[in-house]
Design a protein around this motif. Structure first.
Motif, mmCIF file in Angstrom:
data_model
loop_
_atom_site.group_PDB
_atom_site.id
_atom_site.type_symbol
_atom_site.label_atom_id
_atom_site.label_comp_id
_atom_site.label_asym_id
_atom_site.label_seq_id
_atom_site.Cartn_x
_atom_site.Cartn_y
_atom_site.Cartn_z
ATOM 1 N N VAL A 196 -17.651 -42.563 105.110
ATOM 2 C CA VAL A 196 -16.760 -42.351 106.245
ATOM 3 C C VAL A 196 -16.525 -43.645 107.004
ATOM 4 N N VAL A 211 -16.642 -39.878 115.036
ATOM 5 C CA VAL A 211 -16.382 -39.072 113.840
ATOM 6 C C VAL A 211 -16.102 -37.640 114.278
ATOM 7 N N TYR A 216 -23.445 -35.371 108.688
ATOM 8 C CA TYR A 216 -23.337 -36.712 108.127
ATOM 9 C C TYR A 216 -24.712 -37.242 107.732
#
Length: 254
Positions: A196, A211, A216
């Motif tokens: 990402v 984000v 994550y």
């Protein structure tokens, strides 16, 4: 038909009034020697000729300071502010940035300061930095989870290295506290393993990664040199919330 010309002295006088009028209309903040202290929105480039431009350049390299105001000695509870003074040598201006938090009505318990030199060509150099690590809610930038608005979703990463002394002491010695790891490369991956973002920590060992809400993995890149990078960590980011991740690097000191 003959047109009479005005006397020469009258022509000169009218020309002088015209020049004075043009000068008055064209005078801006810089013409008075007191340029505006409010940074203009958006990025800028080119030479730096006033204080506001110097502040803009600093904010470009540290966007979390967006929204910071000029220091007002008469304001009670001003947690974050900047000051600008003329520089000397290669620096056109010296810009001091301060972020404070914790009972700022009484002067703030904690603070972090940066001193930047901004050259005439717009080059920004960090000259000194001191203070505690800035928590997410203390930054003035709304987009980085600062006090100017509701924080957006993201991950706040803190990287430290320890131990810093070969023997643990009781009570703990402040000189042996873990030290921040600046310049550490961090990779953010989503639940499917897709990358990402790749970011680096600042000199305070901190970095904020905006984000969307989700799950994550925060992975520190191991360069093969000490301090040894920690194991990957899971970060669960909820809507309009910031997940805190602490990465502890091993110095190998025993």
């Amino acid at each position: 038909m003959t047109t009479e010309r005005p006397p020469h002295s009258l022509v000169v006088l009218l020309a002088m009034f015209a020049l004075l009028a043009v000068g008055a209309c064209g005078a801006g903040p810089g013409a008075t020697g007191v340029p505006s202290q409010r940074p203009s929105p958006g990025p800028s480039s080119g030479p730096v000729t006033n204080r506001a431009q110097a502040v803009e350049r600093v904010i470009q390299i540290e966007p979390r300071l967006t929204g910071i105001g000029q220091h007002d000695p008469d304001m009670i509870g001003q947690s974050s502010w900047f000051e600008v003074v003329p520089g000397s040598g290669v620096a056109a201006y010296i810009v001091t940035m301060r972020v404070g938090w914790g009972d700022c009505e009484a002067g703030c318990i904690n603070e972090h300061t940066w001193v930047y030199g901004v050259g005439p060509d717009g080059t920004v150099r960090l000259q000194s930095e001191a203070g505690n690590a800035v928590p997410v809610q203390a930054w003035p930038s709304p987009g980085a989870g600062g006090g100017g608005g509701q924080p957006g979703p993201g991950i706040q990463i803190s990287a430290t290295a320890g131990p810093t002394c070969p023997v643990e002491r009781d009570p703990p010695d402040p000189a042996c506290a873990p030290r921040p790891v600046g310049g550490a490369t961090i990779v953010i991956q989503d639940a499917q393993g897709n990358e990402v973002a790749t970011v680096s920590t600042d000199p305070s060992g901190l970095v904020f990664v905006p984000v969307p809400a989700g799950v994550y993995v925060v992975r520190a890149v191991d360069t093969g040199a000490l301090p040894t990078a920690p194991q990957p960590q899971k970060a669960v980011v909820e809507a309009d919330q910031i997940a805190q991740v602490s990465l502890s690097y091993d110095t190998g000191i025993r």
